[in-house]
Design a protein around this motif. Sequence first.
Motif, short mmCIF file in Angstrom:
data_model
loop_
_atom_site.label_atom_id
_atom_site.label_comp_id
_atom_site.label_asym_id
_atom_site.label_seq_id
_atom_site.Cartn_x
_atom_site.Cartn_y
_atom_site.Cartn_z
N ASP A 91 -11.04 102.47 -74.04
CA ASP A 91 -9.80 101.99 -73.43
C ASP A 91 -10.05 101.40 -72.04
OD1 ASP A 91 -6.81 102.05 -73.57
OD2 ASP A 91 -7.07 103.22 -71.75
N GLU A 121 -12.33 97.56 -74.90
CA GLU A 121 -11.10 96.83 -74.63
C GLU A 121 -11.25 96.22 -73.24
OE1 GLU A 121 -7.65 98.79 -73.26
OE2 GLU A 121 -6.29 97.43 -74.29
N HIS A 177 -9.07 106.69 -66.70
CA HIS A 177 -8.11 107.56 -66.03
C HIS A 177 -7.85 108.78 -66.92
CE1 HIS A 177 -6.04 104.44 -68.43
NE2 HIS A 177 -5.41 105.48 -68.93
N ASP A 187 2.37 108.20 -71.81
CA ASP A 187 1.91 106.89 -72.27
C ASP A 187 1.36 107.05 -73.70
OD1 ASP A 187 -0.66 104.46 -71.34
OD2 ASP A 187 1.26 104.22 -72.39
N ARG A 236 6.03 96.63 -76.23
CA ARG A 236 4.97 97.20 -77.07
C ARG A 236 5.58 98.01 -78.22
NH1 ARG A 236 0.70 99.98 -73.08
NH2 ARG A 236 2.47 101.34 -72.59
N GLU A 266 6.27 101.32 -70.29
CA GLU A 266 6.18 99.98 -69.68
C GLU A 266 7.49 99.23 -69.87
OE1 GLU A 266 3.87 96.97 -71.78
OE2 GLU A 266 3.06 96.26 -69.88
N LYS A 302 3.68 88.02 -68.05
CA LYS A 302 4.13 88.58 -69.32
C LYS A 302 5.64 88.64 -69.43
CE LYS A 302 3.77 92.81 -72.10
NZ LYS A 302 2.97 94.01 -72.40
N ARG A 314 -13.73 103.41 -79.54
CA ARG A 314 -12.97 102.30 -78.95
C ARG A 314 -12.70 102.71 -77.52
NH1 ARG A 314 -7.68 101.90 -76.34
NH2 ARG A 314 -7.05 99.70 -76.46
N HIS A 337 -1.11 97.95 -80.86
CA HIS A 337 0.03 98.77 -80.45
C HIS A 337 0.59 98.36 -79.11
CE1 HIS A 337 -3.36 100.13 -78.31
NE2 HIS A 337 -2.64 100.95 -77.58
N ASP A 338 -0.10 97.38 -78.44
CA ASP A 338 0.39 96.92 -77.13
C ASP A 338 1.04 95.55 -77.23
OD1 ASP A 338 -2.58 98.19 -75.49
OD2 ASP A 338 -0.61 99.13 -75.74
O1 TEU Z 1 -4.03 99.00 -72.66
C1 TEU Z 1 -4.46 98.23 -71.56
C2 TEU Z 1 -3.39 97.31 -71.13
O2 TEU Z 1 -3.44 96.75 -70.07
C3 TEU Z 1 -2.24 97.10 -72.07
O3 TEU Z 1 -1.41 98.21 -71.87
C4 TEU Z 1 -1.53 95.82 -71.79
O4 TEU Z 1 -2.39 94.93 -71.23
C5 TEU Z 1 -0.36 96.13 -70.87
O5 TEU Z 1 0.67 96.51 -71.75
C6 TEU Z 1 -0.02 94.96 -69.99
O6 TEU Z 1 1.31 94.54 -70.14
C7 TEU Z 1 -4.69 100.23 -72.87
C8 TEU Z 1 -4.00 100.89 -74.05
O7 TEU Z 1 -4.18 100.06 -75.20
C9 TEU Z 1 -2.53 101.03 -73.69
O8 TEU Z 1 -1.79 101.51 -74.81
C10 TEU Z 1 -2.42 101.98 -72.52
O9 TEU Z 1 -1.07 102.02 -72.11
C11 TEU Z 1 -3.28 101.50 -71.35
O10 TEU Z 1 -4.59 101.06 -71.72
C12 TEU Z 1 -3.48 102.64 -70.36
O11 TEU Z 1 -4.31 103.61 -70.96
#
Ligand code: TEU
Length: 563
Positions: free
Chosen positions: A201, A255, A104, A61, A415, A388, A293, A199, A329-330
């Motif tokens: 996560d 976040e 995690h 990831d 993403r 994802e 989504k 930050r 980045h997401d």
């Molecule tokens: O993201 C949290 C998360 O839920 C996002 O990945 C987004 O909401 C998800 O793509 C739902 O479609 C954080 C990080 O920013 C992300 O890059 C990580 O993949 C995730 O946590 C797990 O650590």
Amino acid sequence: GTKQEWWRRSTVYQVYPKSFKDTTGSGQGDIRGLLEKLDYLKDLGIDIIWLQPVYVSPQNDNGYDVADYCEIDPQFGTMADFDELAAEARRRGMRLMLDIVVNHSSTEHRWFQEAKKSKDNPYRDYYIWRDPKPDGSPPNNWQSKFGGSAWQYDEGTGQYFLTLFDKTQADFNWENPKVREEVYDLMSFWANKGVSGFRMDVINLISKDQRFPDDDGSVPPGDGRKFYTDGPRVHEYLKEMNRRVFGPDTVTVGEMSSTTMEHCIRYSNPEEREFSMTFNFHHLKVDYPGGRKWELMPYDFEQLKALLSDWQVGMQQGGGWNALFLNNHDQPRALSRFADDGKYRTESAKMLATTLHGLQGTPYVFQGEEIGMPNPHWNDIGELRDIESRNMYVILQELGKTPEEALDIIRERSRDNSRTPMQWDDSPEAGFTTGTPWIKVDERYREINVKNQLSDPDSVYSHYKKLIALRKEVDVLTDGQYERLDEGHPQVFAYARISDKETLAVVSNFSGKDAVFEFPEAFAAKLEGGGTPQLLAGNTNEAPELKARMELSPYASYMWIIR
Ligand code: TEU
């Protein structure tokens, strides 16, 4: 504000290191690449650099699966490189904000490798294990955010373990005080190295309802979101973390996936002593039909304006503090998602920037946003890298989509749209690498890159630089009362920021057509009576005079101050 709140006038730059700058020819960005670009960030006016994970990780990831929290992964460089980066950033008056991923860990972390050995291993309760149901099925119906069940079966010990994200990302058991101690120790390790920002996560997922009840379907199907989002002990844990790790001017951002305003006020009001500010995502779901989504619809403009406004007013009233962002980045690139990445690309990029940076909060600039990078064009699924997206390509076809239909949805939602390499110049691979990039460079890099914008006063880059500087000079940007001015206008978003000594007005045309906007009576009267408006930022050559009735060209956007 007091010294503690210096970051209310700061701008944060988000670095996705894998795609920022490669100095070894590996095709992946590295820490020395960021070192090379510190002057670029300083010139942009950046105060805080959010460095995304560079820890030891199998990269399932992209680093959010951490296998050692206190070691730099060799693909990004060495601890000496990191120490040099921290020192060089500090020498330039910039701070590092590290990404801390402690909901995690990777299943390759030694704690997990120990935990899975036996049920009575000392590390067993670092993670969340539950017996199968009598028929052998998972303990409940919670779904992973990346698709599939949130439970993985471990043959060796005959139990399931919880993975809210990838199956190689095992959720920590925060009920266990030993886990909390380990987290505070690892965070203090970095704090002792001079890191003064964190930050956090998906930090609002760390407290789970210990009954692990089945989801009753009241949230999007199969998603146990409400059973672990803003959970029963989350505020207790964050207050403990604050006490144990943060210094008086440590800047922290949580976040907060799927959170509420009430919780974000508690997470970010200084009197609560939890975090400095929060990311919430409600405004980035206005193109999700019914919150889902992986279905497409045009974004709901009124909902975007209403959500941004509600969170401005609500957080202001509650004493909370927003992290302001439209990109990360997401998420797909906002330029392509909410405006026009074709004919009006430059106007659109500036319009979105002015609209965001006029709000109350701390703005975040995600790498590439400041030069107007759009979503890349994806030819086939083989070009995608994100776990994802690749999972969803399969799942969407299992749900009956054709490969092309599935790819079309991925193109909008992936993403990876924000993860292609930073475009530095028009040399091969946009100057990102001399090797083969781990993910392709968008073909428009010859036209869209840092080099051809740095000295152009009309570039997107120059516009961001101006907005970032304004935040330090114009008080009303930090403490002005927010007031929405466009009552449901189909094209225009307009708002004011009002303090006793000055008034700011931001007016943006979110459409590709001319628009007419009339200020509400009360505000128009203010315009007549007030001082002379001064234009602070605009995205057209000739800015119209600020008056009660405005005519706006496509994607026109202006920020005035009235003293
Ligand atoms: O993201 C949290 C998360 O839920 C996002 O990945 C987004 O909401 C998800 O793509 C739902 O479609 C954080 C990080 O920013 C992300 O890059 C990580 O993949 C995730 O946590 C797990 O650590």
